[in-house]
Every structure is written in structure tokens, then in C-alpha cells.
Design a protein around this motif. Sequence first.
Motif, mmCIF file in Angstrom:
data_model
loop_
_atom_site.group_PDB
_atom_site.id
_atom_site.type_symbol
_atom_site.label_atom_id
_atom_site.label_comp_id
_atom_site.label_asym_id
_atom_site.label_seq_id
_atom_site.Cartn_x
_atom_site.Cartn_y
_atom_site.Cartn_z
ATOM 1 N N THR A 69 0.755 -1.223 0.038
ATOM 2 C CA THR A 69 -0.011 -0.055 -0.029
ATOM 3 C C THR A 69 0.829 1.329 -0.130
ATOM 4 O OG1 THR A 69 -0.141 -0.150 2.419
ATOM 5 C CG2 THR A 69 -1.914 -1.238 1.098
ATOM 6 N N ALA A 70 0.163 2.297 -0.551
ATOM 7 C CA ALA A 70 1.071 3.617 -0.632
ATOM 8 C C ALA A 70 0.079 4.713 -0.909
ATOM 9 C CB ALA A 70 2.114 3.659 -1.853
ATOM 10 N N THR A 71 0.719 5.835 -0.813
ATOM 11 C CA THR A 71 -0.400 7.092 -0.904
ATOM 12 C C THR A 71 0.337 7.908 -1.867
ATOM 13 O OG1 THR A 71 -0.944 7.092 1.167
ATOM 14 C CG2 THR A 71 -1.261 9.002 0.189
ATOM 15 N N LEU A 72 -0.295 8.007 -2.962
ATOM 16 C CA LEU A 72 0.163 9.079 -4.282
ATOM 17 C C LEU A 72 -0.194 10.330 -3.870
ATOM 18 C CD1 LEU A 72 1.384 9.236 -6.981
ATOM 19 C CD2 LEU A 72 -0.824 8.957 -7.794
ATOM 20 N N ASP B 57 6.964 6.334 -0.272
ATOM 21 C CA ASP B 57 7.145 5.361 0.439
ATOM 22 C C ASP B 57 5.969 4.354 0.177
ATOM 23 O OD1 ASP B 57 9.269 6.680 1.393
ATOM 24 O OD2 ASP B 57 8.438 7.615 3.039
ATOM 25 N N VAL B 58 6.469 2.957 0.618
ATOM 26 C CA VAL B 58 5.209 2.010 0.529
ATOM 27 C C VAL B 58 5.512 0.962 2.013
ATOM 28 C CG1 VAL B 58 5.258 1.641 -1.977
ATOM 29 C CG2 VAL B 58 7.064 0.395 -0.840
ATOM 30 N N ASN B 59 4.115 0.629 2.134
ATOM 31 C CA ASN B 59 4.132 -0.250 3.280
ATOM 32 C C ASN B 59 3.727 -1.687 2.780
ATOM 33 O OD1 ASN B 59 4.283 1.629 5.445
ATOM 34 N ND2 ASN B 59 2.340 2.278 4.903
ATOM 35 N N VAL B 60 4.643 -2.585 3.212
ATOM 36 C CA VAL B 60 4.473 -4.003 2.896
ATOM 37 C C VAL B 60 3.945 -4.986 4.078
ATOM 38 C CG1 VAL B 60 5.298 -5.881 1.777
ATOM 39 C CG2 VAL B 60 6.516 -3.690 1.432
ATOM 40 N N SER B 61 2.895 -5.642 3.860
ATOM 41 C CA SER B 61 2.116 -6.289 4.903
ATOM 42 C C SER B 61 1.820 -7.877 4.560
ATOM 43 C CB SER B 61 0.737 -5.730 5.414
ATOM 44 O OG SER B 61 1.002 -4.431 5.739
ATOM 45 N N SER B 62 2.123 -8.908 5.291
ATOM 46 C CA SER B 62 2.243 -10.171 4.941
ATOM 47 C C SER B 62 0.545 -10.540 4.796
ATOM 48 C CB SER B 62 2.737 -11.101 6.187
ATOM 49 O OG SER B 62 2.616 -12.508 5.681
#
Length: 366
Positions: A91-94, A105-110
Motif C-alpha cells: 500500500t502507498a499514498t500518491l 514510500d510503501v508499506n508491505v504487509s504479509s
Amino acid sequence: MKRLVLALVLALASASGAHAERLKDLASIQGVRDNPLIGYGLVVGLDGTGDQTRQTPFTAQSLNNMLSQLGITVPPGTNMQLKNVAAVMVTATLPSFARPGQTIDVNVSSMGNAKSLRGGTLLMTPMKGADGQVYAIAQGNLVIAGAGAAAGGSSVQINQLSGGRISNGAIVERGVPTAIAPDGLLYLEMRNSDFGTTQNAVQAVNARFGAGTAAAMDGRVIQVRAPMDPSSRVMFLSELESLRVQQAPVSAKVVINARTGSVVMNRNVTIDEAAVAHGNLSVVISRGAAVSQPDTPFGGGQTVVVPTTDIQVRQEGGALQRVQTSTSLADVVNALNALGATPQDLLAILQAMQTAGSLRAELEII
């Protein structure tokens, strides 16, 4: 005497502007907004802490699709037991005005049952918007804030290991067109609907840029006339956001979180004189087990376990206590603390005081 008058005027001016806030903290420009992005990808390079493919078949399916795109064909029916791969959601915010080539920046979740994403690398992942179009491409090494260890059936863990972040991990491939005041009119949206604050904002804008520049559409939206030239418009918006606006007093409100027992009230909350009596009622149930044996060793009886239950009802007497009229937040806190009630009891007391008309505030339960 003149010095005293000057000092008094300066003190009053500073006191009156103490609660003035920048307009950019109270309102946003209509159309200037961020857009959420989402993507599905794979994290590789894990140290045996990846997904168990039998329980997460979509991980193996995703890996097969990726390998086929790279020209590698996996024979049908192959049961891949992977331990270093994990399926993740990215997920990310443009941000507004983002252009191709910028990084976010990006968030990575299992997504599966991976034990940890520490040391993993996110493979190239398309980031899509709500319209299904690709706006960014994410890839990079994860940074995990947690730590953990396990040995001999014991384990210890600090923070979360199933999620991480990649700074500047996505490259923007497409920007979202943002048009600001194409016809010379832009609209400010106040973050909170308040007629007093909205009117103060209109007066501040007209005082700085001239009468007729701003007009309130309702208690939330303000119409502003902006220059038609783009370069002048940017300078105009910069000065507009820096204006100081006097925020109107908020309405008295008490917010109660019934799940945690938290009680939060603003400084405008007052209470009228009242008498409050509150007593705690508790029911205590104790269960145990008693062993019953026969009197004689060879009497033919059996040893059995007999359950025992003890029920007690306890009620603490609550004397009628007088609550004085309180016109400030400090007096309200002292008056409620004098009751000696727990936070959970305070929920019921505040509700009863509002019903009785003693609590001069709006009660909101979340």
C-alpha cells in the motif's frame, strides 16, 4: 503611564492571537488530495520464515505466474515447498501534484502465514488506483522494526514481524491531473463545520486581499477568487494558507469510549449543582471441588469429586454527595474526582447527569 498602556495593548494583542491558527491547518483546497494505491506482490529472500504453500496456495500460484513471465516453465503438478517466499499486500499514498519519476514510500504487509519478513526483498509490484490503472511500481528491500527469536519451543518477539516499510520504494509512473481554479474560483473546505470559524476565515481573507475575494457558501465551504495567471495563483495560495484565523470556541462535548472506559472532555464543559449517589454492586461466584470418600475401606463405596459453588452478592453503600457548580475544566475534574468513582462508574454518572440536566455538554459515546 504610556508604557503601561502600551504593555497592556501588546498583552491583549498577544492574548487575542494566541488561539489564531494558520488557514492551512483549518482548511484544505478542494481538489488537492492524496490518492491511495494498492498492489499484490511477492517478498523473497526470507530465512525460512515464508509462507507454507500448502496452507497458502496463492503464493505458489503467484510464483508460477511470475516465473512464466520470466521464461521459466514449471512442470504441471509440481508441489513446490517454498520457505523463503511470502505473498504480501503493498500500500502507498500518491500525493497531489506527483509527477512520473518521483519516489514514494510503501508499506508491505504479509498476506499469508509467514512468520517474519525480515531480510526480504519485494519484487517488482504494480501499484494500482481505484480506477484499476497502474500509477507506480514498487520494489526494494524491506525494513522491519520488530525482532524475534525462537528455540526449544520457546519464543520471544518485539513489535510486529509481518509488516515492513520501504522508503522511496515506489517510482511514480503516472500522475493524477489536478486542476486548481481553472475558472478563477477555488473552494476551501474547512476541516470542521463551524459557522463562526468559517466567518472568521472569510473576514481574514477579505482583509488581506480585498473585499469580495472570499464568500462563505455554508458552514464548511468558502469560495475564493484567485488570479488567472498560474504563477500568480501559486503566490496567492501561499499567502492564503499563511493567514492567521481566529478559531471560534468549540461546543462543549464529552467523549466516552465504552470499550476502554476512557473519558475525554474539552475546556467548555461545565456542570450545574447536583447531588449524586453511586454504589457498586458485584456478584462473586467461587467454584471448587471436594473429594468424597467412603467411610470404610471395603464398604463398596466410590471416591467421587463433588463440585462446590459459593455465590456472594456485595453492595457498597453510596452516600449522597453534593457536586458544586463548576464553570471551568479544572473545577469539573475536581468535582468528579471528589465522587471517588472509577472510570467505568464515571460513564454511568455522566450519562445520568446529562439526563438530569446537570451536565452542560454534548455526550458522545464511541
